[in-house]
Design a protein around this motif. Structure first.
Motif, mmCIF file in Angstrom:
data_model
loop_
_atom_site.group_PDB
_atom_site.id
_atom_site.type_symbol
_atom_site.label_atom_id
_atom_site.label_comp_id
_atom_site.label_asym_id
_atom_site.label_seq_id
_atom_site.Cartn_x
_atom_site.Cartn_y
_atom_site.Cartn_z
ATOM 1 N N MET A 166 0.833 -1.197 0.000
ATOM 2 C CA MET A 166 0.000 0.000 0.000
ATOM 3 C C MET A 166 0.871 1.252 0.000
ATOM 4 N N MET A 167 0.674 2.086 -1.015
ATOM 5 C CA MET A 167 1.422 3.327 -1.157
ATOM 6 C C MET A 167 0.544 4.498 -0.718
ATOM 7 N N PRO A 168 1.140 5.706 -0.559
ATOM 8 C CA PRO A 168 0.327 6.853 -0.140
ATOM 9 C C PRO A 168 -0.915 7.080 -0.999
ATOM 10 N N PHE A 169 -0.804 6.884 -2.316
ATOM 11 C CA PHE A 169 -1.976 7.084 -3.182
ATOM 12 C C PHE A 169 -3.115 6.157 -2.775
ATOM 13 N N HIS A 170 -2.775 4.879 -2.542
ATOM 14 C CA HIS A 170 -3.815 3.918 -2.184
ATOM 15 C C HIS A 170 -4.364 4.203 -0.790
ATOM 16 N N GLU A 171 -3.512 4.679 0.107
ATOM 17 C CA GLU A 171 -3.994 5.047 1.434
ATOM 18 C C GLU A 171 -4.956 6.229 1.348
ATOM 19 N N TRP A 172 -4.660 7.159 0.456
ATOM 20 C CA TRP A 172 -5.581 8.291 0.273
ATOM 21 C C TRP A 172 -6.910 7.825 -0.294
ATOM 22 N N MET A 173 -6.882 6.892 -1.233
ATOM 23 C CA MET A 173 -8.129 6.368 -1.788
ATOM 24 C C MET A 173 -8.950 5.671 -0.710
ATOM 25 N N LEU A 174 -8.262 4.859 0.108
ATOM 26 C CA LEU A 174 -8.956 4.194 1.209
ATOM 27 C C LEU A 174 -9.513 5.221 2.187
ATOM 28 N N SER A 175 -8.725 6.258 2.490
ATOM 29 C CA SER A 175 -9.140 7.271 3.455
ATOM 30 C C SER A 175 -10.340 8.067 2.956
ATOM 31 N N LEU A 176 -10.322 8.428 1.680
ATOM 32 C CA LEU A 176 -11.466 9.142 1.110
ATOM 33 C C LEU A 176 -12.711 8.268 1.113
ATOM 34 N N PHE A 177 -12.518 6.985 0.789
ATOM 35 C CA PHE A 177 -13.656 6.068 0.820
ATOM 36 C C PHE A 177 -14.241 5.980 2.226
ATOM 37 N N LEU A 178 -13.374 5.833 3.232
ATOM 38 C CA LEU A 178 -13.852 5.759 4.609
ATOM 39 C C LEU A 178 -14.557 7.049 5.027
ATOM 40 N N THR A 179 -14.007 8.182 4.579
ATOM 41 C CA THR A 179 -14.627 9.470 4.898
ATOM 42 C C THR A 179 -16.050 9.529 4.365
ATOM 43 N N PHE A 180 -16.220 9.186 3.097
ATOM 44 C CA PHE A 180 -17.558 9.213 2.497
ATOM 45 C C PHE A 180 -18.454 8.134 3.122
ATOM 46 N N PHE A 181 -17.885 6.956 3.360
ATOM 47 C CA PHE A 181 -18.676 5.845 3.883
ATOM 48 C C PHE A 181 -19.256 6.183 5.257
ATOM 49 N N VAL A 182 -18.404 6.673 6.168
ATOM 50 C CA VAL A 182 -18.865 7.012 7.510
ATOM 51 C C VAL A 182 -19.827 8.191 7.469
ATOM 52 N N THR A 183 -19.517 9.190 6.636
ATOM 53 C CA THR A 183 -20.406 10.349 6.503
ATOM 54 C C THR A 183 -21.785 9.923 6.016
ATOM 55 N N LYS A 184 -21.803 9.022 5.053
ATOM 56 C CA LYS A 184 -23.079 8.536 4.519
ATOM 57 C C LYS A 184 -23.870 7.784 5.587
#
Length: 422
Positions: free
Chosen positions: A72-90
């Motif tokens: 896992m590279m920073p790009f993939h961590e950012w994708m995971l983090s954005l997904f979690l942000t939207f997922f929890v917000t939803k």
């Protein structure tokens, strides 16, 4: 099989996310229903849908990074983090919206039974009120802004935690001796070198007598630390720099072409500890001498409940006088819980890391909570059992989720003091 199993889990999570999108979409339509500009309504409603579904798609496409040799590279961590942000917000949005719809449902049932209608021809079930959508947006804004703060600021908001420990058998020469501890650097995750350097400068500015690092220098591969060797080699102390391995340092979480390649990676990582100026302790001990008096510093390889168990404490203790003052470096706090605290060698202080405090939680005077507490009994800070101490560092870096909220990155400074008797 393992990879396909993970892939199915990710697909299920993605499917749930898309179902949440459908519900949020309907809530946003209610929220914008009375807007005069049809174009603006479409921009808000369909713009949200495009962004959220796009983040989910990128999340799925990035799945392969979890099992490739690069990890896992920073790009993939950012994708995971954005997904979690939207997922929890939803989830927050949907819960409020659902409660409102549940109220509408029960009102509709009552109206149906009593055959009550508001106006002729009107449904027994009332329409969703805009007010509920407004509350849902307001509530969802809290996790959304919190996650973004965690990603942009929190993960580099370094905090110095100080502890003074008193011992009646501490050698007089070590009264006031200071130790700076870092743990869980996870160098493969860094995405801001200047911010990272501020943490290194803060650690070095403590001017401690001894520097120790308690494992997880990398996420998976030795090359991750190579670009930062010049940075972390700045950490120096008069009585030396010592380190151990953590579970991530063995390269167990990615695929290698062969066992030989994996072993070569570990050998290279061990060399990088030398390049950093750290003495890597592999189930062994060293003597720290000051003014003719000594303490024993012990370092074990990783031993963790549910993780790699290669550390050999008995081997590491060989040659140490029973009466010696002992400090142990052991990455996983479960090692202290299972093997160390009751060991007849009477180890005075164990320094660990590993948990990261889940990188999320609440720590205020009189109250502390993190989801990691449901996995680890001792997950952050100081533990004392019959004057045998464990200190769990919250971690310098971050992993998977590219952020920290409430549980900030830590630099630990421990001062040893002689307890006066009488």
């Amino acid at each position: 099989m393992r990879r396909s199993g993970f892939f199915r889990v990710f697909l299920i999570i993605a499917a749930i996310s898309l179902l949440l999108d459908w519900y949020v979409f309907s809530g946003l339509k209610t929220f914008t229903a009375d807007w005069h500009s049809q174009r603006l309504r479409q921009v808000v409603v369909y713009g949200y849908l495009l962004i959220s579904v796009g983040v989910t798609a990128l999340f799925i496409l990035g799945f392969g990074a979890f099992s490739t040799a690069k990890g896992m590279m920073p790009f993939h961590e950012w994708m995971l983090s954005l997904f979690l942000t939207f997922f929890v917000t939803k989830i927050f949005f949907v819960v409020i919206l659902f409660l409102g719809d549940l109220g509408r449902f029960f009102v509709g049932i009552y109206n149906t039974i009593s055959k009550t209608r508001g106006q002729a021809g009107q449904s027994y079930f009332p329409e969703r009120r805009k007010f509920i959508s407004e509350i849902a947006i307001l509530v969802a804004a809290f996790p959304f802004t919190g996650f973004f703060y965690a990603m942009f600021r929190g993960k580099y908001d370094f905090k110095v935690h100080r502890q003074t420990l008193y011992y009646d058998d501490l050698p007089d020469a070590f009264d006031g001796f200071t130790i700076t501890q870092l743990s869980d650097i996870h160098s493969g995750s860094f995405d801001n070198v200047d911010a990272m350097q501020r943490g290194i400068d803060l650690a070095q500015s403590q001017k401690s007598d001894l520097f120790v690092f308690t494992g997880d220098l990398v996420n998976n591969a030795a090359w991750e630390i190579e670009q930062y060797i010049g940075n972390f080699s700045q950490l120096r102390a008069p009585y030396g720099q010592f380190s151990i391995l953590g579970n991530h340092d063995y390269g167990d979480y990615i695929n290698w072409d062969s066992e030989e390649e994996k072993a070569a990676n570990l050998d290279k990582l061990k060399q990088h500890h030398k390049d950093l100026g750290y003495r890597l302790l592999l189930d062994e001990n060293v003597v720290i001498e000051k003014d003719g008096q000594q303490l024993s510093l012990i370092g074990v390889q990783n031993w963790g409940k549910g993780f790699k168990k290669v550390g050999d404490l008995d081997k590491a203790l060989k040659g140490i006088d029973q009466k010696a003052f002992k400090i142990l470096l052991s990455h996983d706090p479960t090692h202290w819980e299972e093997k160390v605290r009751y060991n007849p060698a009477n180890i005075h202080l164990t320094l660990s890391g590993h948990t990261h405090g889940a990188q999320f939680g609440v720590e205020i005077p009189g109250f502390r909570w993190s989801p990691v507490q449901y996995r680890y009994l001792d997950w952050a800070g100081l533990v004392n059992e019959k004057n045998r101490y464990l200190y769990v560092n919250r971690g310098f870096g971050f992993l998977a989720f590219s952020g920290r909220l409430g549980i900030w990155p830590e630099i630990t400074v421990i001062t040893l003091k002689k307890k006066l008797i009488g």
